[in-house]
Design a protein around this motif. Structure first.
Motif, PDB file in Angstrom:
ATOM      1  N   ASN A   9      12.959  33.053 -10.451  1.00  0.00           N
ATOM      2  CA  ASN A   9      11.572  33.452 -10.198  1.00  0.00           C
ATOM      3  C   ASN A   9      11.202  34.631 -11.096  1.00  0.00           C
ATOM      4  O   ASN A   9      11.877  35.668 -11.091  1.00  0.00           O
ATOM      5  N   HIS A  10      10.121  34.489 -11.881  1.00  0.00           N
ATOM      6  CA  HIS A  10       9.748  35.523 -12.851  1.00  0.00           C
ATOM      7  C   HIS A  10       8.253  35.828 -12.742  1.00  0.00           C
ATOM      8  O   HIS A  10       7.461  35.012 -12.271  1.00  0.00           O
ATOM      9  N   LEU A  11       7.884  37.022 -13.238  1.00  0.00           N
ATOM     10  CA  LEU A  11       6.497  37.480 -13.143  1.00  0.00           C
ATOM     11  C   LEU A  11       6.049  38.055 -14.472  1.00  0.00           C
ATOM     12  O   LEU A  11       6.813  38.771 -15.150  1.00  0.00           O
ATOM     13  N   VAL A  12       4.791  37.749 -14.840  1.00  0.00           N
ATOM     14  CA  VAL A  12       4.146  38.346 -16.011  1.00  0.00           C
ATOM     15  C   VAL A  12       2.786  38.889 -15.572  1.00  0.00           C
ATOM     16  O   VAL A  12       1.989  38.163 -14.980  1.00  0.00           O
ATOM     17  N   LEU A  13       2.545  40.166 -15.854  1.00  0.00           N
ATOM     18  CA  LEU A  13       1.253  40.793 -15.588  1.00  0.00           C
ATOM     19  C   LEU A  13       0.718  41.325 -16.900  1.00  0.00           C
ATOM     20  O   LEU A  13       1.388  42.140 -17.563  1.00  0.00           O
ATOM     21  N   GLY A  14      -0.484  40.889 -17.277  1.00  0.00           N
ATOM     22  CA  GLY A  14      -1.048  41.291 -18.561  1.00  0.00           C
ATOM     23  C   GLY A  14      -2.477  41.780 -18.431  1.00  0.00           C
ATOM     24  O   GLY A  14      -3.111  41.651 -17.371  1.00  0.00           O
ATOM     25  N   PRO A  15      -3.062  42.288 -19.517  1.00  0.00           N
ATOM     26  CA  PRO A  15      -4.410  42.878 -19.480  1.00  0.00           C
ATOM     27  C   PRO A  15      -5.502  41.835 -19.700  1.00  0.00           C
ATOM     28  O   PRO A  15      -6.298  41.937 -20.637  1.00  0.00           O
ATOM     29  N   TRP A  16      -5.558  40.856 -18.805  1.00  0.00           N
ATOM     30  CA  TRP A  16      -6.393  39.681 -19.042  1.00  0.00           C
ATOM     31  C   TRP A  16      -7.394  39.452 -17.916  1.00  0.00           C
ATOM     32  O   TRP A  16      -7.217  39.913 -16.795  1.00  0.00           O
ATOM     33  N   THR A  61      -7.027  35.886 -28.617  1.00  0.00           N
ATOM     34  CA  THR A  61      -5.878  36.708 -28.982  1.00  0.00           C
ATOM     35  C   THR A  61      -5.418  37.634 -27.868  1.00  0.00           C
ATOM     36  O   THR A  61      -4.273  38.074 -27.860  1.00  0.00           O
ATOM     37  N   GLY A  62      -6.320  37.980 -26.940  1.00  0.00           N
ATOM     38  CA  GLY A  62      -5.966  38.953 -25.922  1.00  0.00           C
ATOM     39  C   GLY A  62      -5.953  40.376 -26.435  1.00  0.00           C
ATOM     40  O   GLY A  62      -5.396  41.271 -25.792  1.00  0.00           O
ATOM     41  N   ARG A  63      -6.581  40.610 -27.585  1.00  0.00           N
ATOM     42  CA  ARG A  63      -6.624  41.958 -28.139  1.00  0.00           C
ATOM     43  C   ARG A  63      -7.621  42.837 -27.377  1.00  0.00           C
ATOM     44  O   ARG A  63      -7.371  44.033 -27.200  1.00  0.00           O
ATOM     45  N   LYS A  64      -8.733  42.254 -26.944  1.00  0.00           N
ATOM     46  CA  LYS A  64      -9.773  43.024 -26.282  1.00  0.00           C
ATOM     47  C   LYS A  64     -10.255  42.313 -25.030  1.00  0.00           C
ATOM     48  O   LYS A  64     -10.180  41.089 -24.916  1.00  0.00           O
ATOM     49  N   PRO A 109     -15.234  46.002 -24.036  1.00  0.00           N
ATOM     50  CA  PRO A 109     -15.061  46.992 -25.106  1.00  0.00           C
ATOM     51  C   PRO A 109     -13.667  47.604 -25.151  1.00  0.00           C
ATOM     52  O   PRO A 109     -13.398  48.462 -25.995  1.00  0.00           O
ATOM     53  N   ILE A 110     -12.772  47.180 -24.252  1.00  0.00           N
ATOM     54  CA  ILE A 110     -11.456  47.799 -24.153  1.00  0.00           C
ATOM     55  C   ILE A 110     -10.484  47.107 -25.101  1.00  0.00           C
ATOM     56  O   ILE A 110     -10.280  45.886 -25.029  1.00  0.00           O
ATOM     57  N   ASP A 111      -9.880  47.879 -26.007  1.00  0.00           N
ATOM     58  CA  ASP A 111      -8.946  47.380 -27.016  1.00  0.00           C
ATOM     59  C   ASP A 111      -7.526  47.704 -26.562  1.00  0.00           C
ATOM     60  O   ASP A 111      -7.203  48.858 -26.279  1.00  0.00           O
ATOM     61  N   PHE A 112      -6.678  46.684 -26.518  1.00  0.00           N
ATOM     62  CA  PHE A 112      -5.307  46.861 -26.051  1.00  0.00           C
ATOM     63  C   PHE A 112      -4.303  47.065 -27.179  1.00  0.00           C
ATOM     64  O   PHE A 112      -3.088  47.104 -26.936  1.00  0.00           O
ATOM     65  N   GLY A 113      -4.781  47.151 -28.396  1.00  0.00           N
ATOM     66  CA  GLY A 113      -3.932  47.555 -29.501  1.00  0.00           C
ATOM     67  C   GLY A 113      -3.056  46.479 -30.089  1.00  0.00           C
ATOM     68  O   GLY A 113      -2.389  46.704 -31.114  1.00  0.00           O
ATOM     69  N   SER A 114      -3.022  45.297 -29.488  1.00  0.00           N
ATOM     70  CA  SER A 114      -2.214  44.199 -30.019  1.00  0.00           C
ATOM     71  C   SER A 114      -2.729  42.897 -29.435  1.00  0.00           C
ATOM     72  O   SER A 114      -3.511  42.886 -28.476  1.00  0.00           O
ATOM     73  N   ASP A 115      -2.278  41.789 -29.986  1.00  0.00           N
ATOM     74  CA  ASP A 115      -2.709  40.466 -29.526  1.00  0.00           C
ATOM     75  C   ASP A 115      -1.851  40.058 -28.326  1.00  0.00           C
ATOM     76  O   ASP A 115      -0.855  39.341 -28.455  1.00  0.00           O
ATOM     77  N   VAL A 130       5.560  43.289 -17.908  1.00  0.00           N
ATOM     78  CA  VAL A 130       4.297  43.890 -17.480  1.00  0.00           C
ATOM     79  C   VAL A 130       3.711  44.701 -18.628  1.00  0.00           C
ATOM     80  O   VAL A 130       4.416  45.497 -19.254  1.00  0.00           O
ATOM     81  N   PHE A 131       2.417  44.495 -18.872  1.00  0.00           N
ATOM     82  CA  PHE A 131       1.727  45.272 -19.900  1.00  0.00           C
ATOM     83  C   PHE A 131       1.188  46.550 -19.271  1.00  0.00           C
ATOM     84  O   PHE A 131       0.439  46.506 -18.297  1.00  0.00           O
ATOM     85  N   GLN A 132       1.582  47.682 -19.833  1.00  0.00           N
ATOM     86  CA  GLN A 132       1.165  48.984 -19.319  1.00  0.00           C
ATOM     87  C   GLN A 132      -0.108  49.412 -20.035  1.00  0.00           C
ATOM     88  O   GLN A 132      -0.091  49.775 -21.205  1.00  0.00           O
ATOM     89  N   THR A 133      -1.241  49.319 -19.325  1.00  0.00           N
ATOM     90  CA  THR A 133      -2.511  49.688 -19.923  1.00  0.00           C
ATOM     91  C   THR A 133      -2.623  51.213 -19.982  1.00  0.00           C
ATOM     92  O   THR A 133      -1.901  51.934 -19.304  1.00  0.00           O
TER      93      THR A 133
END
Length: 590
Positions: A270-277, A286-289, A292-298, A331-334
């Motif tokens: 069992n696995h988990l992914v949390l992203g800025p989406w 791309t998931g870059r923005k 107006p919030i830019d996450f610095g990468s795709d 997990v993506f740390q915003t």
């Protein structure tokens, strides 16, 4: 299917495959691609196309050319009835048919999908076919009364529930758009008045789901049957649960499904992914923005290439192509915009539960309050005839305009100075404050009414300063950074309908003018409030038309309330030593 029903299915296989390939199955109510589609034209599928799969798309019962009757979120069947069907049996029967009738497969099947498609994939896990070797559920609902599309903590999600019912149940062979007669749905729903008008004016008894909303205003057996909490147990199928921090529909579901499976996951499946989406943001673009919030990468490209494709490769291809075991939680740390891995989620080691208290002067502090007595409170009047909008007006139809996709990252200054919205703030931070895990609000509040909604928002306020410098005349074109000075970015938010403070199945009136403690789960976050930023908390009692209007006078069912039931109420938020309202933050200590 085992009862003879035929489901419309499209199978797309790569030309010239040199070895047996696994199958990827997606079951949906939204329509499937034409049999002549070229999946190679979809860049987001490139990592999967490179590995090689036979793709299978299927319309569930009662949609488009699939036979049978649509039952939205069809509950699990009675296991004692061998003739009963549900989404679990339809998934199993489909896999059995595919294994017998599709050439060139390697005997392994994966299921994947987003939202309703993820829900059908999770349903397959209740009694999985032996060939089901991997599942990716991205934004699956888990409990439609507590935290997903249609209710949050018992509060009805009016605009979304209304539009979605029209979208899915008006026509069998299409996805229908409701013909709003206003340019601003805030006006449309305010003019609608009590919810009891909706069926008489618009649905006319022809929408089974709306009728179910009306018939089941509390969390009774109807909602419990649909909840995965009652049905999911240990999974023997590797499962990847995916959620977006700013998903306006199903951020709750994947975390709850992960939590249920994690109780008995000695094998690490069992696995988990949390992203800025937002909803589905991991697959689109791309998931870059986001806004107006830019996450610095795709970030979405990273998910597809470094998480999704390796997970499916590991469990469906195997052998020499296996990339090895996956981390438990990615997990993506915003705030600082970086991916982190955790051995468990929410993390326990290196986390300190710290209370951020509401203080005098509309301040926030990690120091507990010293004031005493009933006067240590902040007061506002909540008027259901003038509810706080959830989005800057005009608000367009949710499923027909782009506003819905990113409303959770919109600047909250548009309500910051309304008299019915309380705002509490820290000074500019002198050091970073990093959080990772579940956020709770402990609210001590009273109301002059006998029912009330309590909405709490945790916000990251960007510092002020000079405007971004535009490029010099004649310089090469460059993208000018958005002006985020003073921007109020909502990190977490939630509503609790006060009648359900003690029980979601047995609501009760709130004692008028008595301080009551409300504990509100704002769900998980992994965010860093940077040095120089401020932490802001907003509290209000309406959030319209995201949430239906609470009459603020207790009635048996808000769906049956009349216009006379709606009253103004005086709300008091305590901030005293005896009643210390606070947010409980999971602060990272390392």
């Amino acid at each position: 299917m085992r009862d003879g029903a035929r489901l419309e299915t499209v199978i797309l296989a790569p030309r010239g495959a040199t070895k047996p390939l696994p199958m990827l199955l997606q079951r949906t109510p939204y329509g499937i691609p034409d049999a002549s589609v070229n999946l190679g034209a979809h860049p987001s599928l490139a990592p999967l196309l490179a590995d090689g799969y036979i793709f299978v798309f299927q319309n569930i019962r009662g949609r488009f050319r699939s036979e049978g009757t649509l039952v939205m979120m069809r509950p699990p069947r009675d296991g004692k009835d061998p003739r009963a069907i549900d989404e679990t049996t339809d998934a199993s029967d489909t896999i059995a048919w595919l294994l017998q009738n599709v050439a060139g497969h390697n005997g392994r099947v994966g299921m994947w999908g987003t939202s309703y498609d993820a829900w059908t994939a999770t349903m397959a896990l209740l009694d999985p076919h032996p060939a089901l070797a991997a599942v990716i559920e991205a934004a699956s609902p888990a409990d439609q009364f507590l935290g997903d599309d249609f209710h949050h903590n018992g509060a009805f999600r009016l605009a979304y529930g209304f539009e979605y019912v029209a979208f899915l149940e008006t026509e069998k062979t299409s996805n229908s758009r409701f013909p709003f007669d206003r340019g601003d749905i805030y006006d449309f729903f305010l003019d609608l008045g009590p919810l009891s008008n909706a069926d008489r004016r618009h649905f006319h008894g022809k929408s089974p789901t709306w009728s179910d909303f009306v018939a089941h205003p509390d969390r009774d057996a109807f909602w419990e049957r649909q909840s995965f909490v009652a049905h999911l147990r240990k999974t023997r199928v590797p499962t990847l649960n995916v959620a977006g921090f700013w998903d306006p529909e199903n951020f709750y579901g994947p975390q709850k499904i992960y939590e249920i499976f994690e109780k008995d996951d000695a094998e690490g499946l069992n696995h988990l992914v949390l992203g800025p989406w937002n909803h589905g943001g991991w697959h689109g673009g791309t998931g870059r923005k986001l806004g107006p919030i830019d996450f610095g990468s795709d970030t979405a490209v990273h998910y597809r290439e470094a998480i999704e494709a390796p997970f499916l490769r590991l469990h469906l291809h195997g052998g020499d192509e296996s990339p090895g075991p996956m981390p438990e939680a990615q997990v993506f740390q915003t705030g600082v915009n970086r991916w982190r891995t955790f051995a468990r989620w929410p993390p326990v080691e290196g986390v300190s539960k710290r209370r951020l208290y509401l203080r005098e002067g509309r301040a926030l502090s990690f120091e507990s309050p010293t004031a005493t007595g009933a006067d240590a409170a902040e007061v506002y009047v909540s008027d259901p005839a003038n509810p706080v909008p959830f989005y800057q007006r005009p608000i367009r139809p949710l499923l027909q305009a782009g506003q819905w996709a990113d409303w959770l990252v919109q600047d909250q200054r548009f309500v910051d100075h309304r008299p019915d919205v309380l705002s509490f703030s820290t000074p500019p931070l002198d050091a970073d404050v990093a959080i990772a895990g579940d956020i709770l609000a402990e609210l001590y509040a009273s109301t002059s009414g006998t029912d009330s909604d309590w909405i709490v928002k945790l916000i990251d306020v960007h510092p002020e300063g000079l405007a971004p410098v535009p490029p010099k005349p004649g310089a090469p074109p460059a993208e000018v950074a958005p002006d985020l000075r003073g921007y109020q970015l909502m990190v977490a938010s939630e509503v609790l309908r006060g009648r359900f403070r003690e029980s979601f199945s047995r609501p009760s009136a709130i004692p008028a003018n008595r301080v009551v403690k409300y504990t509100i789960d704002l769900h998980a976050s992994a965010h860093v409030f940077r040095k120089g930023h401020r932490i802001l908390v907003q509290i209000q009692s309406t959030w319209f038309p995201l949430i239906d209007r609470n009459p603020q006078r207790y009635v048996g069912s808000i769906f049956q309330a009349t216009e006379a039931d709606f009253i103004k109420a005086t709300q008091r938020i305590a901030r005293s030593r005896e009643a210390p309202s606070a947010l409980v933050l999971p602060v990272l200590t390392r």
